[in-house]
Design a protein around this motif. Structure first.
Motif, PDB file in Angstrom:
ATOM      1  N   ALA A  94       0.804  -1.235   0.000  1.00  0.00           N
ATOM      2  CA  ALA A  94       0.000   0.000   0.000  1.00  0.00           C
ATOM      3  C   ALA A  94       0.833   1.280   0.000  1.00  0.00           C
ATOM      4  N   LEU A  95       2.064   1.199   0.471  1.00  0.00           N
ATOM      5  CA  LEU A  95       2.849   2.425   0.682  1.00  0.00           C
ATOM      6  C   LEU A  95       4.027   2.517  -0.282  1.00  0.00           C
ATOM      7  N   PRO A  96       4.418   3.725  -0.720  1.00  0.00           N
ATOM      8  CA  PRO A  96       3.757   5.001  -0.462  1.00  0.00           C
ATOM      9  C   PRO A  96       2.355   5.039  -1.094  1.00  0.00           C
ATOM     10  N   GLY A  97       1.433   5.677  -0.396  1.00  0.00           N
ATOM     11  CA  GLY A  97       0.073   5.770  -0.903  1.00  0.00           C
ATOM     12  C   GLY A  97      -0.831   6.496   0.067  1.00  0.00           C
ATOM     13  N   PRO A  98      -2.104   6.710  -0.348  1.00  0.00           N
ATOM     14  CA  PRO A  98      -3.019   7.552   0.425  1.00  0.00           C
ATOM     15  C   PRO A  98      -3.678   6.819   1.606  1.00  0.00           C
ATOM     16  N   TYR A  99      -2.845   6.231   2.456  1.00  0.00           N
ATOM     17  CA  TYR A  99      -3.354   5.459   3.592  1.00  0.00           C
ATOM     18  C   TYR A  99      -2.733   5.941   4.894  1.00  0.00           C
ATOM     19  N   THR A 100      -3.508   5.841   5.965  1.00  0.00           N
ATOM     20  CA  THR A 100      -2.961   5.978   7.315  1.00  0.00           C
ATOM     21  C   THR A 100      -3.184   4.632   7.988  1.00  0.00           C
ATOM     22  N   PHE A 101      -2.096   4.004   8.426  1.00  0.00           N
ATOM     23  CA  PHE A 101      -2.213   2.708   9.108  1.00  0.00           C
ATOM     24  C   PHE A 101      -2.026   2.896  10.605  1.00  0.00           C
ATOM     25  N   ILE A 102      -2.987   2.404  11.367  1.00  0.00           N
ATOM     26  CA  ILE A 102      -2.872   2.446  12.828  1.00  0.00           C
ATOM     27  C   ILE A 102      -2.207   1.149  13.266  1.00  0.00           C
ATOM     28  N   LEU A 103      -1.056   1.308  13.929  1.00  0.00           N
ATOM     29  CA  LEU A 103      -0.239   0.157  14.309  1.00  0.00           C
ATOM     30  C   LEU A 103       0.082   0.235  15.800  1.00  0.00           C
ATOM     31  N   PRO A 104       0.455  -0.898  16.418  1.00  0.00           N
ATOM     32  CA  PRO A 104       0.786  -0.866  17.845  1.00  0.00           C
ATOM     33  C   PRO A 104       2.048  -0.042  18.106  1.00  0.00           C
ATOM     34  N   GLY A 105       1.965   0.926  19.008  1.00  0.00           N
ATOM     35  CA  GLY A 105       3.095   1.815  19.293  1.00  0.00           C
ATOM     36  C   GLY A 105       4.182   1.125  20.104  1.00  0.00           C
TER      37      GLY A 105
END
Length: 206
Positions: A94-105
C-alpha cells in the motif's frame, strides 16, 4: 507572517527542501502537500512545536490523533512494535500511498505519546513530503487542515491556505492544488484490518 514557497512535486528543488527543514529544526510549523489533503506538520522530536499544533487544533497533546509521516518503512521499528509478516506485506503493497495505518506503538515513542498504545503511520506518495522527512532525518507530525466551510471540507488552494494560516504557521508550501479527499485509515493494531475511514485509498490492498 508565514514564508510562502513554491515547490514542484515532480522534481522538488533540494535548496527549497533545505529551507523547509531549517524551519522545522528550529521548531517551526509548516503546511505542506501530501498525496491527499494539505497537512499541518512539525518535527516529531520538538515538544514546543507539538504543543503549538495541539493548541491550534484545541486538543490535549496526549490525546491528539496525529499521524507520523515517514520516508519509508525502514524507520517503522523506531515507533511501532514488532508486526507480523502479513501486516508488513500489506504495508509494502500500500505504501507510499493515500493510507494511514494504525499500528501498535513501541516504547520509543516521543514523550507526549509514550502512553499511547497505537500510532498512525503515513508514507504519502508525494515527493515533497517524502524529501522533507528524508532530509530532516525523522518523521514529521501530520494533521489535516479542516476548513470551517462544510462544503469544502479541506482547503485545496495553497494561496487561500496562506491567507487563512498566515499568522499561525511559519511556512506554507505551494505544491499545487491539493486533493479534498482524505486518506483511508486502516487499523492493523490487532492484526485483522478494521476500516476506520474510507478515503482516497482503494481497499484492494488486502
Amino acid at each position: 507572517m508565514a514564508e510562502f514557497i513554491r515547490i514542484y512535486e515532480e522534481n522538488p528543488n533540494p535548496k527549497e527542501i533545505e529551507r523547509v527543514v531549517k524551519v522545522l529544526k528550529r521548531g517551526g510549523l509548516i503546511i505542506y502537500p501530501t498525496d491527499t489533503v494539505y497537512g499541518l506538520g512539525c518535527d516529531i522530536t520538538n515538544l514546543k512545536a507539538l504543543e503549538r499544533i495541539a493548541r491550534i487544533k484545541q486538543i490535549k497533546l496526549e490525546k491528539a490523533n496525529f499521524s507520523f509521516i515517514c520516508h519509508d518503512l525502514s524507520n517503522l521499528s523506531d515507533y511501532v512494535k514488532q508486526i507480523d509478516t502479513s501486516v508488513f506485506k500489506v504495508l509494502k503493497r500500500a505504501l507510499p500511498g493515500p493510507y494511514t495505518f494504525i499500528l501498535p506503538g513501541s516504547k520509543n515513542l516521543p514523550n507526549p505519546f509514550k502512553k499511547r498504545k497505537t500510532v498512525g503511520i503515513r508514507v504519502p506518495a508525494n515527493n515533497i513530503a517524502l524529501d522533507i522527512v528524508k532530509k530532516l532525518g525523522n518523521p514529521i507530525i501530520s494533521t489535516s487542515i479542516h476548513d470551517e466551510d462544510t462544503v469544502i471540507e479541506y482547503t485545496t488552494d495553497p494561496e487561500l491556505i496562506l491567507e487563512k494560516w498566515d499568522n499561525l504557521v511559519d511556512l506554507v508550501i505551494d505544491g499545487g492544488y491539493g486533493d479534498n479527499e482524505p486518506s483511508t485509515v486502516i487499523d492493523l493494531s490487532e492484526g485483522e484490518p478494521v476500516i476506520v475511514r474510507q478515503g482516497k485509498g482503494s481497499l484492494e490492498i488486502f
